[in-house]
Scaffold this motif. Sequence first.
Motif, PDB file in Angstrom:
ATOM      1  N   ALA A 178       0.834  -1.203   0.000  1.00 30.81           N
ATOM      2  CA  ALA A 178       0.000   0.000   0.000  1.00 30.81           C
ATOM      3  C   ALA A 178       0.867   1.251   0.000  1.00 30.81           C
ATOM      4  CB  ALA A 178      -0.926  -0.009   1.217  1.00 30.81           C
ATOM      5  N   MET A 179       1.895   1.210   0.836  1.00 23.85           N
ATOM      6  CA  MET A 179       2.776   2.363   0.929  1.00 23.85           C
ATOM      7  C   MET A 179       3.492   2.611  -0.391  1.00 23.85           C
ATOM      8  SD  MET A 179       3.560   4.499   3.267  1.00 23.85           S
ATOM      9  CE  MET A 179       4.402   4.635   4.816  1.00 23.85           C
ATOM     10  N   PHE A 182       1.128   4.022  -2.946  1.00 25.26           N
ATOM     11  CA  PHE A 182       0.767   5.417  -2.697  1.00 25.26           C
ATOM     12  C   PHE A 182       1.919   6.351  -3.040  1.00 25.26           C
ATOM     13  CE2 PHE A 182      -0.701   9.182  -0.728  1.00 25.26           C
ATOM     14  CZ  PHE A 182      -2.042   9.046  -0.496  1.00 25.26           C
ATOM     15  N   LEU A 183       3.119   5.990  -2.591  1.00 22.23           N
ATOM     16  CA  LEU A 183       4.239   6.912  -2.787  1.00 22.23           C
ATOM     17  C   LEU A 183       4.616   7.035  -4.256  1.00 22.23           C
ATOM     18  CD1 LEU A 183       6.472   6.235   0.303  1.00 22.23           C
ATOM     19  CD2 LEU A 183       5.005   8.166  -0.169  1.00 22.23           C
ATOM     20  N   LEU A 186       2.048   9.145  -5.779  1.00 22.26           N
ATOM     21  CA  LEU A 186       2.083  10.517  -5.273  1.00 22.26           C
ATOM     22  C   LEU A 186       3.230  11.298  -5.901  1.00 22.26           C
ATOM     23  CD1 LEU A 186       0.597  12.327  -3.229  1.00 22.26           C
ATOM     24  CD2 LEU A 186       2.425  11.827  -1.639  1.00 22.26           C
TER      25      LEU A 186
END
Lengths: 519, 527
Positions: A178-179, A182-183, A186
Motif C-alpha cells: 500500500a505504501m 501510494f508513494l 504521489l
Amino acid sequence: MTHSYALLALVLIPLVGSLIVFALPRGQAAAAKQVSLVFSLAALVYAIVLAARFKTGGPRFQYGTSWTWIRDFGVHIALGVDGIALVLLLMSAVLVPAVMLASWNALDSRAGAEEAVEAPRRRSAKTFFALLLLLEFFMLGVFTATDVFLFYVFFEAMLVPMYFIIGSFGGPRRQYAAMKFFLYSLVGGLLMLASVIGLYVTTGSRTFAITQLIGHVPGGATQKWLFLGFFIAFAIKAPLVPFHTWLPDAGAEAPAGGAALLVGVLDKVGTFGFIRYCLPLFPQASRYFAPLVLILSVIGILYAAFLAIGQRDMKRLVAYTSVAHFGFIGLGIFAFTTQGGTGAVLYMVNHGLSTGALFLLLGLLIARGKSRNVNDYGGTAKVTPVLAGLFLMAGLSSLALPGMSTFVSEFLVLVGAFTRHKALAIIATTGIILAAIYVLYLYQRAFQGTVRERVTKFRDLNPREVLAVAPLIALILFFGIYPKPLLNIINPAVKATLSDVHQQDPIPPLNATVAGGSK
Amino acid sequence: MTHLLLAAGNTAVSTPSVSYHALAPIFIVLGAAMLGVLVEAAVPRAERFTVQLMVTIVGLVAALVVVGLLHGTRTTTPSPTGNDAFFAGSLSIDGVGLFLQGTVLALALVAALLVSERSVDVGSPIVASAAVVVGSADDRRLTTADRVQTEVFPLMLFAVSGMLIFPIANNLILMFVALEVLSLPLYLMAGLARRRRLLSQEASLKYFLLGAFASAFFLYGLALLYGYADTVDLPGIFTAQQTSGKSDVLLYTGLALLLVGLLFKASVAPFHNWTVDVYVGAPTPVTAFMASCTKVAAFGAILRVLFVGFSSAEWNWRPVIWAVAIASMVVGAVLGLTQTDIKRILAYSSIAHAGFILVGMVAITKQSTASVMFYVLTYGFTTLAAFGMLMLVRDPDGEATQLARWSGLARKSPVVATVMTVLLLSMAGIPLTSGFTGKFYVFRAAWDTAGPLVVIALLSSAVAAFFYLRIVVMMFFAEPPVDSPTIAIPGWAASVALTVGVVVTIVLGVFPQPVIDLASKASYFTG
C-alpha cells in the motif's frame, strides 16, 4: 455552454451510495452489500443510457457542463465525454458491480468460510464496499473531467480509497504494498501538479479547461518540461517500464476485487492521460519524445512477458502480464496512427474486462486454495470445471486469441504501429507468442495435470460467482465478433486527438473520405 | 537615536494622535489579559478556572469581532504631530495585518479551548503548580491534584496581544517589543506540562535561551539598519535604499541579522533547532498554540519586512529565501522520516511547512501575499487539530505519542483514526483538503519566478508524505499492541476545537473560494 446534468448525476450516484454505506450502523454487512450493489448497478444502467444517446457523429465532447469551482484559480467543475472517455467510463461501470459480486463473501469469515482469504482478521465488509463505491466515484470523475485541475484532483484523490483497499484488506505484505503504491503514484502526481501549475502560468489563459488549453501551450523547452511532468505521472500510473515496479507488489497484495479495479481501471487512467492530456496539450513534445516512449513500450512488452513466465505467485504473474499489455497500449498511442490509437483505446477496454475477469477468478481460486503459489494447485479443472472454463476463456482473451475482442485491438495496434515503425512492430509481435506461453503455462500448472490433495475439496463456482464473471467474458466475445459499435465511438475521438498532434496516417485508410481531421 | 534624544529634550511635548479604534483588538486582548491577572488574585480557587476561561474566550471573541468590523481599513497610526514623528506611522492597520490578526485570534480561540480541556487528564493538561522542584514529594502529589496553574490563560492572552502587534508593526523597535511580548509568555507556557515535568522545564529553558539569542540577532540587525537608514521605519528604510549613500554592507548585514531573528520564530531551518524539543516538551495544547499562532504572526512580520521594507532589494534577499526554504523543506521532510514519536513527526512537519510558506514569498506580488496568508490560515487549523488529537490517545503516564503505540488504533476508535487521517492527508497535500488548496495557491504564486523551487517543494512534500502515511499505516493496517492505549473521550471544549479544525480542513479543501476572496482582497499593505 449548455448545461447537462447527465454526467454530474452519473458521477454522484456512487458518491451518494458510498456515503450511505459509510453511514450504515456497524454490523449491517448484508445491507451494506445490497445497497452498494444497487448503487453500482444504477450507475451502470445510467452509463449505458448515456452511451446509447451519445451521438457518434456529433461534437467531440458531449454532455458537456461547467460550473465555476474556485474562481481565483480559474478552476471549473467541467465534465464532458468524448468517445475515448465514454468507453472507459462504461468499462469501469461494468467492472465495479462484477467486483462486488465476486467479493461478496470474501471478507466474511463466517458466511462463506472457504471464500474468506487468508488470515481471519476482523475486517469490515461495510467499509470495503463503501470504499469500492468511493473509488468508483473518483474513477468516473477522472474520465469525465474536462478541466485539468479537476482531473488532477480526481487523479490524486483516487489513491486514498485504493490505498485503504490494499492496506486494510490485502495480503500478508499489504502495508508495504500500500505504501509503495501510494508513494509511487504521489511522486508522479506531484510532478504532474508542477506541470499543471506551469500549464496555467505559461499559457496565460487563466483557465484549466482542456478545450481552451489545446494549442496554446508554448513550444520549445517549456513544452518538453511540462510534457515530462504529465508523462512521468501517467507512466507511473500506467505503468510503463521502468516505472512499473510498484504494480506487481500492489497487484499481488491487493484483494482480488481491488486488484481487478487497480489493474483494470486505475492503470487505464495513465494511458487515458497519455491520449487525453499528453498528446493534445503538448503535440510538439509528444512527437519529440515518441521514439523514447515507443522503445520503452516494446521493452515493456518483452521484459514483462519474460518476468510473467517466471512467476509462481499467480497474482504477480497477472500483474506482470498487465505491464506487458500496457506496452502494447503505449505502442498504439505513440504510433500516431488512427488504427494504432483506436486499437489502443479498444485495448484499454478489453484489457480492463479480461484482466478484471482474470483477477476475479484468481481471487476465487485463491480463496479456495489459500495460496497464491501456482505449484500448490494442479488438476483443478477436474474438480471445478466451471471455474476452469471461465478462467481459460479469460486467459485466452488475455493472449488475444482471434474471436476475442482483445485480438481486434492487438491487431489494430500492431497494424497501426507497423505503418510507421516496422521494426518495433515486428519485435512487439513476438510478445503475442510470449503471451501464449505465460497464459497457457499458468493454466496448465493450475488446472491441468494430476489432481492435488488440497484441490479435491474445492467447491465449483456458485451462480453468484458465475454471474460476476460471465458478463465480462460475454462482452469480450461479443466485441470480438462485432467490435463496430465500440470502434464507431472511439474512432472520431482518436482522429480528433491525432489532428491535435498534427499527425495524419502515413497510409490513408481505405475509406479515405472518412479520414478527416488531417491538417 | 538622535531623534529620540531631541524629542526628550524638547519642552513642548505634544501628544500623538492615535486612532484607538483601529487598535481596539489589541487593547481588548491586553485588557482581558490584565483582567486575568486580577482574577488570579481576587477570585477563589474553585471558580478561578471557569472565570479565567470565560475572560479569555470573551476577550478573544470580542477582539475577533472588532477585527471583522475593521475590515477594509487602511491607516497608519499614530499620526505625525509635533515632534513625535519618530513613532509616527509605526503601526499600519491594513488588509494583511487585519487578516493575520483575525487568523491569530481565531486560532488562539481554538487553542484556548484545547488548553481548557479538563476531561482527558486529571485536572487539565496544564500542571497544577509550576514552581515545584521536579522529583520532590510535592511534585509527585501534583500529578493527581486537580488544581490547575490558571495563569496559563492570561499568559496566553499576553502572547496573543504580542502576536497581534507583530504583523502590523511598521517600525522595527515596535516589532521587537511585540516579539518579546509574544515570546516571554510562551517561554513560560512551554514549562507548564502536567506530565514529564523535567522535559517540559527543559523545553522552557531551551526555548528561552535560544529565543533570547535570536532576539539579540534581531536587535543587532535593527541597529545596523538604523545606521544605514537613520530610521527604523520600514517605509523609511525603503526610501533610504533609493537615496542613502551609505555602504550597502550595513543594509544587507542588518537585513540578514533581522531575518535570523524572524526566521527563528517561524522555526525555519537552519534556525529550527529549538523547535522539536520545545514542541515535544510543552503541554500539547500549548504546542498546538505555538505551532499555529506563532507561525502566523512570525510569517506576517516576515512578509511585512520583506515586502514593505525591502521590496526593491528583492534580488538580494531572494536567494536567501530560496536557500532557507529549501533547507527547511529538506530538513523537515528528511529528519521527519527517522522519527518514531508522533509529536516529533508533527514538529518536523511544521518545519517543512515553514519551508512551503517561504516558497510563496519569493515573488513580491499581491497573489503571493494572499497565498501566504491563506496557507498560514489553513495550516494553522490543521496543525492545531492534529496536535489536539494527540491529547486523546493516552497511556497511564500521559499521552501515548510513540508511533508504535498508535498501531491498530482504527480498530479501537475508528473516529479518532479517521479524523487524524484527514488531518494528515491535508498536511501531505492530498486534493480535497485545505492543505492541497494552500499548496496549490502558494506554488502557483511562485511558479513564474521560481519554477525549480516549486519542483523541489513538490518533491519534498512527496518525501514528507511518507511519514504522514506511516502514521496512517500504523493506525489502520497494523495489529494493536496487547496493552493498547486508552482513547480519552474529549469534553465539550476539545470536541468543539477538534471539530472546528477538521471542518475547516475539509471545507477549505472543497469550497475555498470565500476565504481565497478574503485573502486576495486583504492582500494590501499601507505605510
